[in-house]
Design a protein around this motif. Structure first.
Motif, PDB file in Angstrom:
ATOM      1  N   LEU A 310       0.908  -1.129   0.321  1.00 31.77           N
ATOM      2  CA  LEU A 310      -0.023  -0.163   0.337  1.00 31.77           C
ATOM      3  C   LEU A 310       0.937   0.594  -0.151  1.00 31.77           C
ATOM      4  O   LEU A 310       0.298   2.438  -0.681  1.00 31.77           O
ATOM      5  CB  LEU A 310      -1.192   0.276   1.693  1.00 31.77           C
ATOM      6  CG  LEU A 310      -2.096   1.306   1.557  1.00 31.77           C
ATOM      7  CD1 LEU A 310      -2.499   1.321   0.340  1.00 31.77           C
ATOM      8  CD2 LEU A 310      -2.645   0.786   2.569  1.00 31.77           C
ATOM      9  N   GLU A 311       2.102   1.021   0.980  1.00 32.75           N
ATOM     10  CA  GLU A 311       2.967   2.420   1.218  1.00 32.75           C
ATOM     11  C   GLU A 311       3.053   2.994  -0.492  1.00 32.75           C
ATOM     12  O   GLU A 311       3.089   3.646  -1.098  1.00 32.75           O
ATOM     13  CB  GLU A 311       4.015   2.137   1.600  1.00 32.75           C
ATOM     14  CG  GLU A 311       3.248   2.167   3.386  1.00 32.75           C
ATOM     15  CD  GLU A 311       4.649   1.951   5.030  1.00 32.75           C
ATOM     16  OE1 GLU A 311       5.878   2.003   3.959  1.00 32.75           O
ATOM     17  OE2 GLU A 311       4.430   1.707   5.968  1.00 32.75           O
ATOM     18  N   TYR A 313       2.660   1.360  -3.258  1.00 29.02           N
ATOM     19  CA  TYR A 313       1.213   2.024  -4.072  1.00 29.02           C
ATOM     20  C   TYR A 313       0.734   3.650  -4.229  1.00 29.02           C
ATOM     21  O   TYR A 313       0.804   4.142  -5.359  1.00 29.02           O
ATOM     22  CB  TYR A 313      -0.138   0.805  -3.934  1.00 29.02           C
ATOM     23  CG  TYR A 313      -1.392   1.475  -4.400  1.00 29.02           C
ATOM     24  CD1 TYR A 313      -1.584   1.131  -6.205  1.00 29.02           C
ATOM     25  CD2 TYR A 313      -2.013   2.528  -4.260  1.00 29.02           C
ATOM     26  CE1 TYR A 313      -2.278   1.119  -7.014  1.00 29.02           C
ATOM     27  CE2 TYR A 313      -3.517   2.291  -4.544  1.00 29.02           C
ATOM     28  CZ  TYR A 313      -3.311   2.453  -5.921  1.00 29.02           C
ATOM     29  OH  TYR A 313      -4.655   2.262  -6.605  1.00 29.02           O
ATOM     30  N   ARG A 314       0.609   4.188  -3.032  1.00 24.56           N
ATOM     31  CA  ARG A 314       0.648   5.311  -2.750  1.00 24.56           C
ATOM     32  C   ARG A 314       1.616   6.347  -3.564  1.00 24.56           C
ATOM     33  O   ARG A 314       1.465   7.546  -3.787  1.00 24.56           O
ATOM     34  CB  ARG A 314       0.002   5.874  -1.138  1.00 24.56           C
ATOM     35  CG  ARG A 314      -1.142   5.072  -1.377  1.00 24.56           C
ATOM     36  CD  ARG A 314      -1.626   5.212   0.182  1.00 24.56           C
ATOM     37  NE  ARG A 314      -2.755   4.777   0.700  1.00 24.56           N
ATOM     38  CZ  ARG A 314      -2.923   5.121   2.344  1.00 24.56           C
ATOM     39  NH1 ARG A 314      -2.250   4.797   2.918  1.00 24.56           N
ATOM     40  NH2 ARG A 314      -4.584   4.610   1.767  1.00 24.56           N
ATOM     41  N   SER A 315       3.270   5.867  -3.177  1.00 28.04           N
ATOM     42  CA  SER A 315       4.148   6.302  -3.364  1.00 28.04           C
ATOM     43  C   SER A 315       3.889   6.509  -5.263  1.00 28.04           C
ATOM     44  O   SER A 315       4.606   8.043  -5.740  1.00 28.04           O
ATOM     45  CB  SER A 315       5.134   5.730  -2.771  1.00 28.04           C
ATOM     46  OG  SER A 315       6.413   5.928  -3.338  1.00 28.04           O
ATOM     47  N   ALA A 317       1.535   6.600  -7.073  1.00 24.88           N
ATOM     48  CA  ALA A 317       0.541   7.291  -7.351  1.00 24.88           C
ATOM     49  C   ALA A 317       0.198   8.719  -7.069  1.00 24.88           C
ATOM     50  O   ALA A 317      -1.022   9.195  -6.945  1.00 24.88           O
ATOM     51  CB  ALA A 317      -0.861   6.751  -6.641  1.00 24.88           C
ATOM     52  N   THR A 319       0.444   9.941  -4.008  1.00 24.86           N
ATOM     53  CA  THR A 319      -0.693  10.660  -2.773  1.00 24.86           C
ATOM     54  C   THR A 319      -0.567  10.288  -1.808  1.00 24.86           C
ATOM     55  O   THR A 319       0.494   9.269  -1.546  1.00 24.86           O
ATOM     56  CB  THR A 319      -1.878   9.404  -3.079  1.00 24.86           C
ATOM     57  OG1 THR A 319      -1.830   7.741  -3.119  1.00 24.86           O
ATOM     58  CG2 THR A 319      -2.890   9.346  -4.244  1.00 24.86           C
ATOM     59  N   THR A 320      -0.402  10.601  -1.010  1.00 24.19           N
ATOM     60  CA  THR A 320      -0.589   9.767   0.814  1.00 24.19           C
ATOM     61  C   THR A 320      -1.259   9.030   1.861  1.00 24.19           C
ATOM     62  O   THR A 320      -2.929   9.555   1.116  1.00 24.19           O
ATOM     63  CB  THR A 320      -0.016  11.756   1.566  1.00 24.19           C
ATOM     64  OG1 THR A 320      -0.973  11.860   1.566  1.00 24.19           O
ATOM     65  CG2 THR A 320       1.452  12.144   1.135  1.00 24.19           C
ATOM     66  N   THR A 321      -0.895   8.852   3.112  1.00 24.24           N
ATOM     67  CA  THR A 321      -2.044   8.629   3.789  1.00 24.24           C
ATOM     68  C   THR A 321      -3.310   9.442   3.390  1.00 24.24           C
ATOM     69  O   THR A 321      -4.200   8.989   4.112  1.00 24.24           O
ATOM     70  CB  THR A 321      -1.892   7.833   5.037  1.00 24.24           C
ATOM     71  OG1 THR A 321      -0.524   6.879   4.918  1.00 24.24           O
ATOM     72  CG2 THR A 321      -2.702   7.143   5.649  1.00 24.24           C
ATOM     73  N   ASP A 323      -4.173  12.498   2.096  1.00 26.56           N
ATOM     74  CA  ASP A 323      -4.809  12.661   0.413  1.00 26.56           C
ATOM     75  C   ASP A 323      -6.067  11.405   0.841  1.00 26.56           C
ATOM     76  O   ASP A 323      -7.429  11.523   0.905  1.00 26.56           O
ATOM     77  CB  ASP A 323      -4.033  12.216  -0.402  1.00 26.56           C
ATOM     78  CG  ASP A 323      -2.667  13.024  -0.385  1.00 26.56           C
ATOM     79  OD1 ASP A 323      -3.379  14.638  -0.007  1.00 26.56           O
ATOM     80  OD2 ASP A 323      -2.072  13.368  -1.424  1.00 26.56           O
ATOM     81  N   ALA A 324      -5.355   9.925   0.835  1.00 28.19           N
ATOM     82  CA  ALA A 324      -6.155   8.621   0.818  1.00 28.19           C
ATOM     83  C   ALA A 324      -7.359   8.720   1.525  1.00 28.19           C
ATOM     84  O   ALA A 324      -8.643   8.708   1.128  1.00 28.19           O
ATOM     85  CB  ALA A 324      -5.444   7.448   1.152  1.00 28.19           C
TER      86      ALA A 324
END
Length: 327
Positions: A310-311, A313-315, A317, A319-321, A323-324
């Motif tokens: 997940l970390e 994936y967000r990196s 993309a 996005t941050t935690t 933002d999600a």
């Protein structure tokens, strides 16, 4: 040996192989480190193991090793001396200087049977010097069984072994059952022999009796002793885990490493299974505990894998935690 594994299993008995099999089938990279000193090596057969009743211990281990290897698990002969926590898991150091890293540890190093210091006893251990009626009682049924008073549970064992044979003798060995206990023994036809036991009588590679200090020989086909069960906890102690006393009827009979029902210890990432954490476990119990620990370790690794994915994936993309969460 590769440099890093998902799990290093320290100890290759029933518990270790049971855990390694579950992990290998879960497609984890697994290394089993085993020093080749199984506790039940002197015994002729394994009992009370459903579908494997009467299997020689070495054969059972060979089957287990083959099954683990069949799913990609690796097994190496060696003795793990210590383990230290590192940022990404643990470093396990072997006695021969080798070292290997692991994300998780499963320690199944078993225990040591500390036997009374009596001539001839250690040589016959697991053959006709016994301790567990569920392991050996059927094999000596209706035979002459002597219960050697060497521990606090000797009187209890005399009553227990009476289930398997009417020919049970309590070797008082310098002790004296009190009035009530003597009456209980007499009520079940258990003879009491006074005097200290000096050694065992062996003839043609078979136990024939117990020799008293007076020179008298008590004819016997098996002798029951109560060892002190001591956890082989060196690796776990190197991680800060300490063995605890196990008491039975107010008497300390063993040491074992505390762990929860899944085998998890108080050190994150470290599980234990088998006799090192349950001194009373039989072979099938230890195998089941290893399976449970292996499944729990895999579940723990899945959670870590999911978090890392997940970390990442967000990196990727951007996005941050936070933002999600807002999304």
């Amino acid at each position: 040996m590769r440099e890093t594994y998902d799990v290093v299993v320290i100890g290759g008995g029933a518990a270790g192989l049971g855990g390694a099999l579950a992990l290998a089938r879960a497609r984890r990279s697994v290394l089993v480190v085993d020093d080749g000193r199984p506790r039940n090596a002197p015994a002729g057969h394994v009992h009370n193991y459903l579908t494997r009743e009467g299997t020689p211990p070495a054969e059972l281990l060979a089957i287990g090793r083959e099954e683990v290897a069949g799913y990609g698990g690796e097994i190496v002969t060696g003795r793990a001396e210590s383990a230290t926590r590192q940022q990404e898991g643990f470093l396990v150091e072997l006695a021969d200087g080798r070292a290997v890293r692991a994300r998780r540890l499963l320690v199944t190093t078993g225990l040591l049977d500390e036997l009374p210091d009596l001539p001839g006893l250690a040589e016959r251990w697991g053959r006709d010097v016994l301790h567990c009626p569920y392991c050996h009682g059927w094999e000596v049924r209706d035979r002459r069984i002597g219960i050697l008073a060497t521990g606090p549970l000797a009187l209890h064992h005399a009553q227990l072994w009476r289930q398997w044979s009417p020919h049970v003798t309590f070797l008082a060995n310098g002790t004296a059952p009190d009035g009530q206990e003597a009456e209980r023994l007499a009520a079940r036809g258990i003879a009491v022999v006074q005097g200290s036991v000096a050694g065992l009588e062996i003839d043609d590679d078979a136990l024939t009796g117990a020799r008293l200090a007076s020179g008298e020989v008590v004819g016997l086909d098996a002798v029951v002793v109560t060892p002190r069960f001591t956890a082989r906890s060196g690796v776990l102690e190197s991680l800060g885990l300490k063995p605890a006393d196990l008491e039975v009827n107010g008497h300390v009979v063993a040491t074992q490493i505390p762990a929860d029902p899944t085998g998890a210890t108080s050190v994150p990432g470290v599980w234990a299974a088998g006799n090192v954490t349950n001194a009373m476990a039989q072979v099938i119990t230890s195998a089941g505990a290893g399976l449970t620990a292996g499944a729990m370790i895999n579940a723990d690794l899945v959670e870590e894998d999911a978090r890392r994915a997940l970390e990442d994936y967000r990196s990727r993309a951007g996005t941050t935690t936070a933002d999600a969460g807002e999304a």
